[in-house]
Design a protein around this motif. Sequence first.
Motif, PDB file in Angstrom:
ATOM      1  N   LEU A   4     -10.624   7.128   8.432  1.00 55.03           N
ATOM      2  CA  LEU A   4      -9.616   7.585   7.483  1.00 55.03           C
ATOM      3  C   LEU A   4      -8.222   7.551   8.108  1.00 55.03           C
ATOM      4  O   LEU A   4      -7.258   7.139   7.454  1.00 55.03           O
ATOM      5  N   GLU A   5      -8.119   7.952   9.373  1.00 55.63           N
ATOM      6  CA  GLU A   5      -6.819   7.906  10.054  1.00 55.63           C
ATOM      7  C   GLU A   5      -6.334   6.470  10.232  1.00 55.63           C
ATOM      8  O   GLU A   5      -5.147   6.186  10.100  1.00 55.63           O
ATOM      9  N   LEU A   6      -7.263   5.579  10.512  1.00 50.62           N
ATOM     10  CA  LEU A   6      -6.904   4.162  10.652  1.00 50.62           C
ATOM     11  C   LEU A   6      -6.369   3.603   9.333  1.00 50.62           C
ATOM     12  O   LEU A   6      -5.370   2.884   9.312  1.00 50.62           O
ATOM     13  N   VAL A   7      -7.019   3.958   8.248  1.00 49.86           N
ATOM     14  CA  VAL A   7      -6.574   3.495   6.928  1.00 49.86           C
ATOM     15  C   VAL A   7      -5.211   4.109   6.578  1.00 49.86           C
ATOM     16  O   VAL A   7      -4.345   3.430   6.014  1.00 49.86           O
ATOM     17  N   GLN A   8      -4.992   5.372   6.955  1.00 50.39           N
ATOM     18  CA  GLN A   8      -3.700   6.012   6.685  1.00 50.39           C
ATOM     19  C   GLN A   8      -2.571   5.335   7.459  1.00 50.39           C
ATOM     20  O   GLN A   8      -1.489   5.096   6.910  1.00 50.39           O
ATOM     21  N   VAL A   9      -2.810   5.025   8.717  1.00 52.94           N
ATOM     22  CA  VAL A   9      -1.790   4.346   9.519  1.00 52.94           C
ATOM     23  C   VAL A   9      -1.523   2.950   8.973  1.00 52.94           C
ATOM     24  O   VAL A   9      -0.361   2.516   8.882  1.00 52.94           O
ATOM     25  N   ALA A  10      -2.570   2.246   8.597  1.00 53.78           N
ATOM     26  CA  ALA A  10      -2.388   0.906   8.032  1.00 53.78           C
ATOM     27  C   ALA A  10      -1.611   0.971   6.721  1.00 53.78           C
ATOM     28  O   ALA A  10      -0.723   0.144   6.473  1.00 53.78           O
ATOM     29  N   GLY A  11      -1.911   1.945   5.891  1.00 51.68           N
ATOM     30  CA  GLY A  11      -1.190   2.100   4.629  1.00 51.68           C
ATOM     31  C   GLY A  11       0.272   2.462   4.838  1.00 51.68           C
ATOM     32  O   GLY A  11       1.160   1.933   4.154  1.00 51.68           O
ATOM     33  N   ALA A  12       0.537   3.364   5.779  1.00 49.36           N
ATOM     34  CA  ALA A  12       1.928   3.748   6.069  1.00 49.36           C
ATOM     35  C   ALA A  12       2.705   2.567   6.640  1.00 49.36           C
ATOM     36  O   ALA A  12       3.878   2.361   6.301  1.00 49.36           O
ATOM     37  N   THR A  13       2.056   1.782   7.489  1.00 46.82           N
ATOM     38  CA  THR A  13       2.713   0.601   8.057  1.00 46.82           C
ATOM     39  C   THR A  13       3.030  -0.427   6.975  1.00 46.82           C
ATOM     40  O   THR A  13       4.144  -0.982   6.942  1.00 46.82           O
ATOM     41  N   LEU A  14       2.099  -0.652   6.092  1.00 40.35           N
ATOM     42  CA  LEU A  14       2.321  -1.604   5.004  1.00 40.35           C
ATOM     43  C   LEU A  14       3.432  -1.125   4.077  1.00 40.35           C
ATOM     44  O   LEU A  14       4.313  -1.906   3.689  1.00 40.35           O
ATOM     45  N   ALA A  15       3.423   0.156   3.738  1.00 40.16           N
ATOM     46  CA  ALA A  15       4.458   0.706   2.858  1.00 40.16           C
ATOM     47  C   ALA A  15       5.839   0.623   3.498  1.00 40.16           C
ATOM     48  O   ALA A  15       6.826   0.259   2.845  1.00 40.16           O
ATOM     49  N   ALA A  16       5.934   0.933   4.789  1.00 44.88           N
ATOM     50  CA  ALA A  16       7.217   0.859   5.477  1.00 44.88           C
ATOM     51  C   ALA A  16       7.716  -0.578   5.573  1.00 44.88           C
ATOM     52  O   ALA A  16       8.909  -0.853   5.359  1.00 44.88           O
ATOM     53  N   ALA A  17       6.828  -1.518   5.868  1.00 42.56           N
ATOM     54  CA  ALA A  17       7.228  -2.926   5.968  1.00 42.56           C
ATOM     55  C   ALA A  17       7.699  -3.460   4.626  1.00 42.56           C
ATOM     56  O   ALA A  17       8.716  -4.164   4.547  1.00 42.56           O
ATOM     57  N   VAL A  18       6.993  -3.113   3.572  1.00 46.56           N
ATOM     58  CA  VAL A  18       7.398  -3.564   2.231  1.00 46.56           C
ATOM     59  C   VAL A  18       8.741  -2.941   1.841  1.00 46.56           C
ATOM     60  O   VAL A  18       9.610  -3.623   1.284  1.00 46.56           O
ATOM     61  N   THR A  19       8.918  -1.665   2.145  1.00 44.73           N
ATOM     62  CA  THR A  19      10.165  -0.986   1.801  1.00 44.73           C
ATOM     63  C   THR A  19      11.362  -1.623   2.503  1.00 44.73           C
ATOM     64  O   THR A  19      12.389  -1.906   1.870  1.00 44.73           O
TER      65      THR A  19
END
Length: 73
Positions: A4-19
């Motif tokens: 779950l932590e891995l998925v959260q970090v991946a999601g935050a990284t993707l959201a920040a990169a897209v932003t």
Amino acid sequence: MKWLELVQVAGATLAAAVTVTVLYALGVRLTAIAGDARTTQPGWVRPLSYVCFGLCGVAVLFGLYLIIPYFSK
């Protein structure tokens, strides 16, 4: 492993990169629109492009703040 932590970090990284990418692309597009001499543009287009670039820079600096251990002490 905590998946779950891995998925959260991946999601935050993707959201920040897209932003950051969208803010930069929007800033470039608005700068190009404001620089077009053939058409008249509203007066808010160029300042809005600078705001987009500024927000992009703030996001990058915040990311550096999170990454560099010296700043988070």
